[in-house]
Write a protein that holds these residues in place. Structure first.
Motif, PDB file in Angstrom:
ATOM      1  N   PRO A   1      -4.677 -35.777 -43.230  1.00  0.00           N
ATOM      2  CA  PRO A   1      -3.170 -36.384 -43.069  1.00  0.00           C
ATOM      3  C   PRO A   1      -2.109 -35.468 -43.501  1.00  0.00           C
ATOM      4  O   PRO A   1      -0.934 -35.411 -42.805  1.00  0.00           O
ATOM      5  N   GLU A   2      -2.461 -34.689 -44.493  1.00  0.00           N
ATOM      6  CA  GLU A   2      -1.263 -33.438 -45.065  1.00  0.00           C
ATOM      7  C   GLU A   2      -1.001 -32.482 -44.004  1.00  0.00           C
ATOM      8  O   GLU A   2       0.041 -31.662 -44.110  1.00  0.00           O
ATOM      9  N   PHE A   3      -1.848 -32.370 -42.762  1.00  0.00           N
ATOM     10  CA  PHE A   3      -1.568 -31.589 -41.780  1.00  0.00           C
ATOM     11  C   PHE A   3      -0.399 -31.774 -40.674  1.00  0.00           C
ATOM     12  O   PHE A   3      -0.100 -31.383 -40.060  1.00  0.00           O
ATOM     13  N   SER A   4      -0.282 -33.210 -40.891  1.00  0.00           N
ATOM     14  CA  SER A   4       0.568 -33.733 -39.882  1.00  0.00           C
ATOM     15  C   SER A   4       1.888 -33.310 -40.025  1.00  0.00           C
ATOM     16  O   SER A   4       2.539 -33.386 -41.115  1.00  0.00           O
ATOM     17  N   THR A   5       2.488 -32.962 -39.078  1.00  0.00           N
ATOM     18  CA  THR A   5       3.979 -32.579 -38.888  1.00  0.00           C
ATOM     19  C   THR A   5       4.958 -33.761 -38.644  1.00  0.00           C
ATOM     20  O   THR A   5       6.107 -33.724 -38.685  1.00  0.00           O
ATOM     21  N   GLY A   6       4.354 -34.801 -37.793  1.00  0.00           N
ATOM     22  CA  GLY A   6       5.300 -35.845 -37.592  1.00  0.00           C
ATOM     23  C   GLY A   6       5.695 -35.611 -36.005  1.00  0.00           C
ATOM     24  O   GLY A   6       6.216 -36.747 -35.501  1.00  0.00           O
ATOM     25  N   ILE A   7       5.208 -34.490 -35.450  1.00  0.00           N
ATOM     26  CA  ILE A   7       5.630 -34.347 -34.118  1.00  0.00           C
ATOM     27  C   ILE A   7       4.141 -34.197 -33.380  1.00  0.00           C
ATOM     28  O   ILE A   7       3.320 -33.282 -33.504  1.00  0.00           O
ATOM     29  N   ASP A   8       3.737 -35.243 -32.509  1.00  0.00           N
ATOM     30  CA  ASP A   8       2.662 -35.332 -31.878  1.00  0.00           C
ATOM     31  C   ASP A   8       1.914 -34.168 -31.001  1.00  0.00           C
ATOM     32  O   ASP A   8       1.080 -33.834 -31.300  1.00  0.00           O
ATOM     33  N   THR A   9       2.892 -33.654 -30.259  1.00  0.00           N
ATOM     34  CA  THR A   9       2.511 -32.553 -29.587  1.00  0.00           C
ATOM     35  C   THR A   9       2.040 -31.284 -30.440  1.00  0.00           C
ATOM     36  O   THR A   9       0.981 -30.632 -30.188  1.00  0.00           O
ATOM     37  N   LEU A  10       2.689 -31.286 -31.573  1.00  0.00           N
ATOM     38  CA  LEU A  10       2.123 -30.027 -32.363  1.00  0.00           C
ATOM     39  C   LEU A  10       0.937 -30.563 -33.212  1.00  0.00           C
ATOM     40  O   LEU A  10       0.245 -29.682 -33.499  1.00  0.00           O
ATOM     41  N   ASP A  11       1.062 -31.619 -33.537  1.00  0.00           N
ATOM     42  CA  ASP A  11      -0.399 -32.044 -34.320  1.00  0.00           C
ATOM     43  C   ASP A  11      -1.259 -32.080 -33.413  1.00  0.00           C
ATOM     44  O   ASP A  11      -2.456 -31.574 -33.793  1.00  0.00           O
ATOM     45  N   ASP A  12      -1.386 -32.326 -32.169  1.00  0.00           N
ATOM     46  CA  ASP A  12      -2.314 -32.258 -31.068  1.00  0.00           C
ATOM     47  C   ASP A  12      -2.669 -30.744 -31.030  1.00  0.00           C
ATOM     48  O   ASP A  12      -4.074 -30.748 -30.792  1.00  0.00           O
TER      49      ASP A  12
ATOM     50  N   GLY B   1     -13.001 -17.344 -42.298  1.00  0.00           N
ATOM     51  CA  GLY B   1     -11.885 -17.072 -43.254  1.00  0.00           C
ATOM     52  C   GLY B   1     -10.395 -16.943 -42.919  1.00  0.00           C
ATOM     53  O   GLY B   1      -9.571 -17.338 -43.577  1.00  0.00           O
ATOM     54  N   PHE B   2     -10.384 -16.216 -41.712  1.00  0.00           N
ATOM     55  CA  PHE B   2      -9.141 -15.885 -40.957  1.00  0.00           C
ATOM     56  C   PHE B   2      -8.338 -17.267 -40.599  1.00  0.00           C
ATOM     57  O   PHE B   2      -7.266 -17.654 -40.797  1.00  0.00           O
ATOM     58  N   LEU B   3      -9.258 -18.159 -39.869  1.00  0.00           N
ATOM     59  CA  LEU B   3      -8.843 -19.491 -39.476  1.00  0.00           C
ATOM     60  C   LEU B   3      -8.468 -20.357 -40.406  1.00  0.00           C
ATOM     61  O   LEU B   3      -7.363 -21.091 -40.430  1.00  0.00           O
ATOM     62  N   ALA B   4      -9.346 -20.428 -41.512  1.00  0.00           N
ATOM     63  CA  ALA B   4      -8.918 -21.283 -42.669  1.00  0.00           C
ATOM     64  C   ALA B   4      -7.800 -20.910 -43.396  1.00  0.00           C
ATOM     65  O   ALA B   4      -6.768 -21.852 -43.405  1.00  0.00           O
ATOM     66  N   HIS B   5      -7.484 -19.638 -43.667  1.00  0.00           N
ATOM     67  CA  HIS B   5      -6.120 -19.060 -44.141  1.00  0.00           C
ATOM     68  C   HIS B   5      -5.113 -19.511 -43.509  1.00  0.00           C
ATOM     69  O   HIS B   5      -4.178 -20.018 -43.834  1.00  0.00           O
ATOM     70  N   TRP B   6      -5.110 -19.198 -41.896  1.00  0.00           N
ATOM     71  CA  TRP B   6      -4.002 -19.711 -40.979  1.00  0.00           C
ATOM     72  C   TRP B   6      -3.682 -21.056 -41.356  1.00  0.00           C
ATOM     73  O   TRP B   6      -2.485 -21.609 -41.197  1.00  0.00           O
ATOM     74  N   LEU B   7      -4.775 -22.054 -41.146  1.00  0.00           N
ATOM     75  CA  LEU B   7      -4.562 -23.382 -41.384  1.00  0.00           C
ATOM     76  C   LEU B   7      -3.742 -23.733 -42.293  1.00  0.00           C
ATOM     77  O   LEU B   7      -2.811 -24.441 -42.665  1.00  0.00           O
ATOM     78  N   ILE B   8      -4.356 -23.346 -43.688  1.00  0.00           N
ATOM     79  CA  ILE B   8      -3.971 -23.732 -44.684  1.00  0.00           C
ATOM     80  C   ILE B   8      -2.597 -23.384 -45.058  1.00  0.00           C
ATOM     81  O   ILE B   8      -1.760 -23.777 -45.509  1.00  0.00           O
ATOM     82  N   HIS B   9      -2.448 -22.081 -45.002  1.00  0.00           N
ATOM     83  CA  HIS B   9      -0.985 -21.223 -45.329  1.00  0.00           C
ATOM     84  C   HIS B   9      -0.121 -21.176 -44.257  1.00  0.00           C
ATOM     85  O   HIS B   9       0.928 -21.125 -44.568  1.00  0.00           O
ATOM     86  N   HIS B  10      -0.268 -21.720 -43.214  1.00  0.00           N
ATOM     87  CA  HIS B  10       0.896 -21.649 -42.061  1.00  0.00           C
ATOM     88  C   HIS B  10       1.118 -23.103 -41.651  1.00  0.00           C
ATOM     89  O   HIS B  10       2.047 -23.471 -41.628  1.00  0.00           O
ATOM     90  N   ILE B  11       0.001 -23.964 -41.342  1.00  0.00           N
ATOM     91  CA  ILE B  11       0.301 -25.379 -41.062  1.00  0.00           C
ATOM     92  C   ILE B  11       1.037 -26.075 -42.289  1.00  0.00           C
ATOM     93  O   ILE B  11       1.816 -27.031 -42.024  1.00  0.00           O
ATOM     94  N   LEU B  12       0.160 -25.766 -43.167  1.00  0.00           N
ATOM     95  CA  LEU B  12       0.599 -26.625 -44.531  1.00  0.00           C
ATOM     96  C   LEU B  12       1.899 -26.277 -44.996  1.00  0.00           C
ATOM     97  O   LEU B  12       2.823 -26.670 -45.513  1.00  0.00           O
TER      98      LEU B  12
END
Length: 129
Positions: free
Chosen positions: A13-24, A118-129
């Protein structure tokens, strides 16, 4: 925050931006990360790694365009110009890293699964969050 994720990853849930298109679109990246986790080994044929990397390049193209459009429409680019510039620089760095991985694969160099995860996890954690 470290880059450890329990895989396969479900949508936190903490990845949600509230913008459906971006979240999708972010969910697509999570799906790619899970695909690397479940479908690849360090000894998988290079074409399987290349397929993932092509998907990442395609993803970066349409997702970054979508984010840029939302940023412009919302006034983010002008109201928070320094923050926006850093965000866009992160997009550029992601694209360059994916291109580097693709080049390595095209010359026959193996990419350790752990490195790609590791590259993808880092991106998810540090960019999306």
């Amino acid at each position: 925050m470290d880059t450890h994720l329990d895989l396969p990853l479900t949508w936190p849930p903490e990845f949600s931006t509230g913008i459906d298109t971006l979240d999708d679109q972010h969910r697509v990246l999570i799906s790619m990360l899970n695909k690397v986790h479940t479908d690849l080994t360090d000894h998988s044929p290079l074409h399987q790694f290349e397929e993932i990397v092509r998907g990442l390049q395609n993803y970066a193209g349409y997702h970054f365009d979508t984010e840029a459009r939302y940023a412009a429409e919302s006034g983010y680019l002008t109201e928070k110009a320094e923050e926006a510039a850093e965000h866009l620089a992160q997009h550029q760095a992601f694209s360059e890293q994916v291109a580097s991985i693709k080049t390595r694969l095209l010359i026959g160099q193996r990419i350790p699964k752990r490195e790609l995860l590791g590259f993808l996890a880092h991106w998810l954690i540090h960019h999306i969050l």
